[in-house]
Design an enzyme around this catalytic site. Structure first.
Site, mmCIF file in Angstrom:
data_model
loop_
_atom_site.group_PDB
_atom_site.id
_atom_site.type_symbol
_atom_site.label_atom_id
_atom_site.label_comp_id
_atom_site.label_asym_id
_atom_site.label_seq_id
_atom_site.Cartn_x
_atom_site.Cartn_y
_atom_site.Cartn_z
ATOM 1 N N LYS A 178 0.825 -1.215 0.000
ATOM 2 C CA LYS A 178 0.000 0.000 0.000
ATOM 3 C C LYS A 178 0.863 1.271 0.000
ATOM 4 C CE LYS A 178 -3.143 -3.180 0.631
ATOM 5 N NZ LYS A 178 -4.051 -3.719 -0.351
HETATM 6 C C1 LIG Z 1 -4.921 -4.978 0.499
HETATM 7 C C2 LIG Z 1 -6.380 -5.057 0.311
HETATM 8 C C3 LIG Z 1 -7.255 -5.537 1.297
HETATM 9 C C4 LIG Z 1 -6.810 -6.202 2.539
HETATM 10 O O1 LIG Z 1 -5.827 -5.574 3.220
HETATM 11 P P1 LIG Z 1 -4.894 -6.431 4.221
HETATM 12 O O2 LIG Z 1 -4.308 -5.363 5.068
HETATM 13 O O3 LIG Z 1 -3.914 -7.170 3.402
HETATM 14 O O4 LIG Z 1 -5.810 -7.318 4.989
HETATM 15 C C5 LIG Z 1 -8.613 -5.463 1.066
HETATM 16 N N1 LIG Z 1 -9.104 -4.969 -0.063
HETATM 17 C C6 LIG Z 1 -8.310 -4.512 -1.042
HETATM 18 C C7 LIG Z 1 -8.927 -3.941 -2.289
HETATM 19 C C8 LIG Z 1 -6.928 -4.566 -0.898
HETATM 20 O O5 LIG Z 1 -6.147 -4.152 -1.897
#
Ligand SMILES: *Cc1c(COP(=O)(O)O)cnc(C)c1O
Length: 389
Positions: A178
């Site tokens: 992210k």
């Molecule tokens: C990364 C992501 C998640 C989940 O995030 P985590 O922190 O890995 O649990 C959920 N939805 C989307 C669209 C994502 O890209």
């Protein structure tokens, strides 16, 4: 994508020297400070930081009272985690089409509503904001709750409001992929007291009521929760990362604008619901010839969303096979309460979604790129355009 430097090292050192990594009785109160700082930064009434974005989505659904017997609409283009947050509370995900913006189609969302629909999860995929005005309007008309999955859009805005706060609740993620990261982490954002209280109880196995002052005035009845608490080391890192967020987004937008401006004379860009508000980790280009997309993407060091694995519903193996849990009594696809509300999943159930994704190329955007680097990318994209003919 995220940036990290000596400030994070200092933050971690501070916590280690303090000696307590547990958020409840740490003298430093990194987590409490982090949540206060997030409230200010995002203009949110309530923030709960957690172990992951998936945890935040799940806690939000619990906070909304969603469970067996309920359908939740999700787009066919999102990380599988969105759909699995729905199954993890015992509800049934209903998969809807995306539109030319690559985000949830408001029209198909409305078409997929039944009397069992309790919530919708618009996903700001790749940092592209959803059409929140239309989605909110439809949701309101049908008495449906809106949970934004802003896990790929930390800090973005839609018409000036931070993503995650345009509906009833929202989830952010801080995992490795992210725009900001603390290793693993997530946050629930909401202005709704009731959702906040229930998510707070849920995310701390309901025990937090006996500790910190956060829950001293909680009125909701305690119930059995799960353990999604964050820790002081992650929170200390996240506080530094939050300080970097708007700078990263500004750099992404500036670089996206530079590349978009040069490429728009040669390509058709995918439309956006809020071009200036997004967190553009990519620039999406529409292409005619889907068959040559992969070859072209490779030639320009870009990507094609159709080949992004578990981001496309047709690859959500466990959902399509209706395998929701090990114990059949705990599997939403086998629960009595759900027996009449499970859709016929199939890999071709959302043909428009597959078509839009097949006819899209991503030019990747990095916040740190120089003009020279971007000029080289633009040049490569134009020079290889013949591959698409
Ligand atoms: C990364 C992501 C998640 C989940 O995030 P985590 O922190 O890995 O649990 C959920 N939805 C989307 C669209 C994502 O890209």
């Amino acid at each position: 994508m995220f940036r990290v430097g000596k400030e994070e090292i200092e933050a971690v050192t501070r916590v280690i020297e303090n000696g307590c990594f547990f958020k409840i009785n740490s003298g430093l109160q990194e987590t409490a400070h982090c949540e206060e700082e997030m409230k200010k930064l995002f203009n949110a009434e309530y923030v709960i930081t957690m172990t992951s974005g998936h945890a935040a989505l799940t806690a939000a659904l619990i906070g909304m009272g969603i469970g067996p017997g309920d359908q939740v609409i999700v787009p066919g283009y999102t990380y599988i985690s969105t759909a699995m947050a729905v199954t993890s509370v015992g509800a049934i995900p209903v998969i809807a089409e995306i539109d030319e913006t690559l985000t949830l189609s408001p029209e198909d969302f409305e078409r997929k509503i039944t009397k069992h629909t309790k919530a919708v999860i618009p996903v700001h995929i790749q940092g592209f904001p959803c059409n929140m005005d239309k989605i909110n309007e439809i949701a309101k008309k049908h008495n449906i709750l809106v949970l934004e999955d802003a896990c790929q859009a930390d800090g973005g805005t839609y018409k000036g409001t931070r993503l995650g706060l345009c509906g009833d609740a929202g989830a952010l993620s801080f995992n490795y992929y992210k725009v900001i990261s603390c290793g693993e982490g997530g946050a629930l954002l909401t202005n709704n007291r009731d959702i906040f209280e229930k998510a707070l109880i849920y995310h701390d196995s309901s025990a937090v009521a006996f500790f910190g002052d956060q829950l001293s005035d909680v009125e909701s009845q305690l119930f059995c929760g799960n353990e999604y608490r964050t820790n002081e080391i992650a929170s200390a890192i996240l506080r530094v990362q939050l300080g970097r967020l708007d700078g990263i987004i500004a750099d992404l937008r500036r670089n996206r604008d530079y590349i978009a401006e040069k490429l728009s004379a040669h390509f058709k860009l995918r439309p956006s619901n809020d071009f200036n508000g997004g967190v553009p980790t990519t620039l999406a280009i529409e292409i005619e010839n889907a068959d040559k997309a992969k070859e072209y993407a490779k030639a320009i060091d870009g990507g094609c969303p159709i080949f992004t694995g578990k981001h496309v519903y047709s690859n959500w193996t466990s959902i399509l096979a209706k395998n929701g849990a090990v114990n059949p009594n705990f599997d939403p696809f086998k629960m009595e309460a759900n027996k009449d509300i499970i859709p016929d999943y199939s890999p071709d159930m959302c043909p428009k979604t597959l078509e839009y994704l097949s006819k899209t190329i991503y030019v990747l955007i990095e916040p740190s790129w120089t003009k020279e680097e971007m000029d080289a990318i633009v040049e490569k994209a134009i020079a290889n355009k013949h591959i698409l003919d």
